[in-house]
Design an enzyme around this catalytic site. Structure first.
Site, mmCIF file in Angstrom:
data_model
loop_
_atom_site.group_PDB
_atom_site.id
_atom_site.type_symbol
_atom_site.label_atom_id
_atom_site.label_comp_id
_atom_site.label_asym_id
_atom_site.label_seq_id
_atom_site.Cartn_x
_atom_site.Cartn_y
_atom_site.Cartn_z
ATOM 1 N NE ARG A 54 -3.174 0.234 3.314
ATOM 2 C CZ ARG A 54 -2.380 0.748 4.201
ATOM 3 N NH1 ARG A 54 -1.917 1.824 4.376
ATOM 4 N NH2 ARG A 54 -2.114 -0.006 5.249
ATOM 5 C CE1 TYR A 111 -15.933 12.752 -15.989
ATOM 6 C CE2 TYR A 111 -15.040 13.093 -13.482
ATOM 7 C CZ TYR A 111 -15.724 12.336 -14.636
ATOM 8 O OH TYR A 111 -15.942 10.900 -14.581
ATOM 9 C CG ASP A 185 -8.816 17.253 -15.166
ATOM 10 O OD1 ASP A 185 -8.005 16.653 -16.062
ATOM 11 O OD2 ASP A 185 -9.764 16.575 -14.713
ATOM 12 C CE LYS A 210 -12.127 9.192 -18.790
ATOM 13 N NZ LYS A 210 -12.530 10.328 -17.923
#
Ligand SMILES: *Cc1c(COP(=O)(O)O)cnc(C)c1O
Length: 389
Positions: A54, A111, A185, A210
């Site tokens: 982790r 978004y 972004d 994407k």
């Protein structure tokens, strides 16, 4: 271990996408990083030991090395990238850096889930927000006058799905002058087309899902920055909240990044060609794509981008019903959400209840893939024409 040292920063992004993040070239070594499936590591007292999966994973590190170089956040000067479980996990990690009660200045159209998360955090009293029209530089600058150090300017450019272009150099400089961190972004542009850190931003986020991964088979996110203190905070957030990527997702994303430049080159060229043809189609009331000389973002995009991106939005004559008919009528384009994959997708965005109301009901978002542009055109043209009957 990946071999950062052999990836000079003078190489072009196209070369770095292929060459960076590979294992050291020792005789008989593999040329690709391994897919490291392990939850733990043998105990070590070495500084920087991974310890537990982790905290760190070698497969993430290879992807992160490439993303840092692509976004001009060279690790040798303290920069870096951190991979996250999704684009939204990356967005959330950056928002978490805002102090309790702090202000986030964000675009009115962007978004939908980023805006939804901001609404959610505001409703819980975690932060305050102010929505601005991102292409209106004076309006964003005015909003920054009411901001305090520690607040955040959130930008997306071009925006999803309105394709509005913000003046990144001017806005990032204004944020810096106000002591406010700016985050861009960069999902739509990709680092090959736009490098926000070079334009003055403090932080970049990506939905790696994407273009970077590029094959619609992975959900993944990333944050890139040059400030080692911020990177340490982002790593701490990721470790404490467990918003970590799976190693296989990171491995697939890196495999996708190897052809990013080829995919982006092809899809951008097709997007500009389709935008040009759509702008005279009788079924189309408006085309939004910064490649068009008539687009409000055209000059700004030319100044700060190397291309115009591969998403085109159109407003179909006849309202939501006609737009839905196009989405249902295509045979090659896939009617699906998401974007940035090799396959072309079409979606009426307002079918989502969370979509901002500034997005017209009849808007279709087209994610242009790498198919033959003539096949894409004839399929879309036929569905548009049929939608008007
Ligand atoms: C898809 C998307 C996101 C969210 O990314 P996920 O990987 O789906 O969590 C964030 N920003 C933009 C611009 C996007 O298109």
């Amino acid at each position: 271990m990946h071999d950062d040292a052999s990836s000079p920063s003078e190489w072009s992004p196209e070369t770095l996408a292929v060459a960076a993040g590979r294992p050291p070239r020792t005789p008989d070594a593999p040329v690709n990083p391994a897919l490291e499936l392990t939850s733990t590591f043998v105990a070590s007292t070495e500084p920087g030991a991974r310890g537990y999966a982790r905290f760190a994973n070698p497969t993430w590190e290879a992807l992160e090395a490439v993303l840092a170089l692509l976004e001009a956040a060279h690790p040798s000067s303290g920069g870096g990238a951190r991979a996250f479980a999704s684009g939204m996990a990356a967005v959330s990690a950056v928002l978490e850096q805002v102090p309790v009660g702090g202000l986030v200045i964000a675009p009115e159209g962007a978004y939908n889930t980023t805006l939804g998360l901001l609404d959610h955090l505001e409703a819980k009293g975690r932060l305050r927000q102010r929505r601005v029209q991102p292409a209106d530089t004076a309006a964003v600058q005015a909003a920054l006058e009411g901001a305090s150090p520690g607040d955040l300017l959130w930008l997306e450019s071009p925006t999803n799905p309105l394709l509005e272009v913000a003046d990144l150099p001017a806005l990032c400089a204004a944020a810096r002058a106000a002591g406010v961190r700016s985050c861009v972004d960069n999902t739509f542009a990709t680092p090959l087309v736009q490098q926000p850190l070079e334009l003055g931003a403090d932080v970049v986020v990506h939905s790696v899902t994407k273009y970077l991964a590029g094959h619609s088979d992975v959900v993944l996110g990333a944050v890139v920055a040059r400030d080692p203190g911020l990177l340490a905070e982002l790593t701490r957030h990721r470790t404490l909240t467990g918003s970590i990527p799976g190693p296989f997702e990171a491995w697939l994303a890196l495999r996708g990044v190897r052809t990013l430049h080829l995919r982006v080159e092809r899809s951008q060229a097709s997007a500009a060609e389709l935008a040009r043809r759509l702008s005279t189609h009788p079924a189309v009331a408006r085309v939004r794509h910064p490649s068009l000389p008539s687009d409000p973002g055209h000059e700004r995009a030319k100044a700060q981008m190397r291309g115009f991106g591969s998403v085109v939005s159109i407003e179909v004559r006849g309202g939501a019903a006609a737009a839905t008919a196009v989405q249902d009528g295509v045979r090659l384009w896939l009617p699906a959400t998401s974007l940035g994959g090799v396959e072309s997708l079409v979606e009426r965005r307002r079918r989502h209840p969370l979509e901002p109301v500034v997005v017209p009901e009849e808007l279709l978002r087209l994610s242009v893939g790498v198919e033959d542009v003539e096949d894409l055109w004839s399929d879309l043209d036929a569905a548009l024409t049929a939608s008007q009957r």
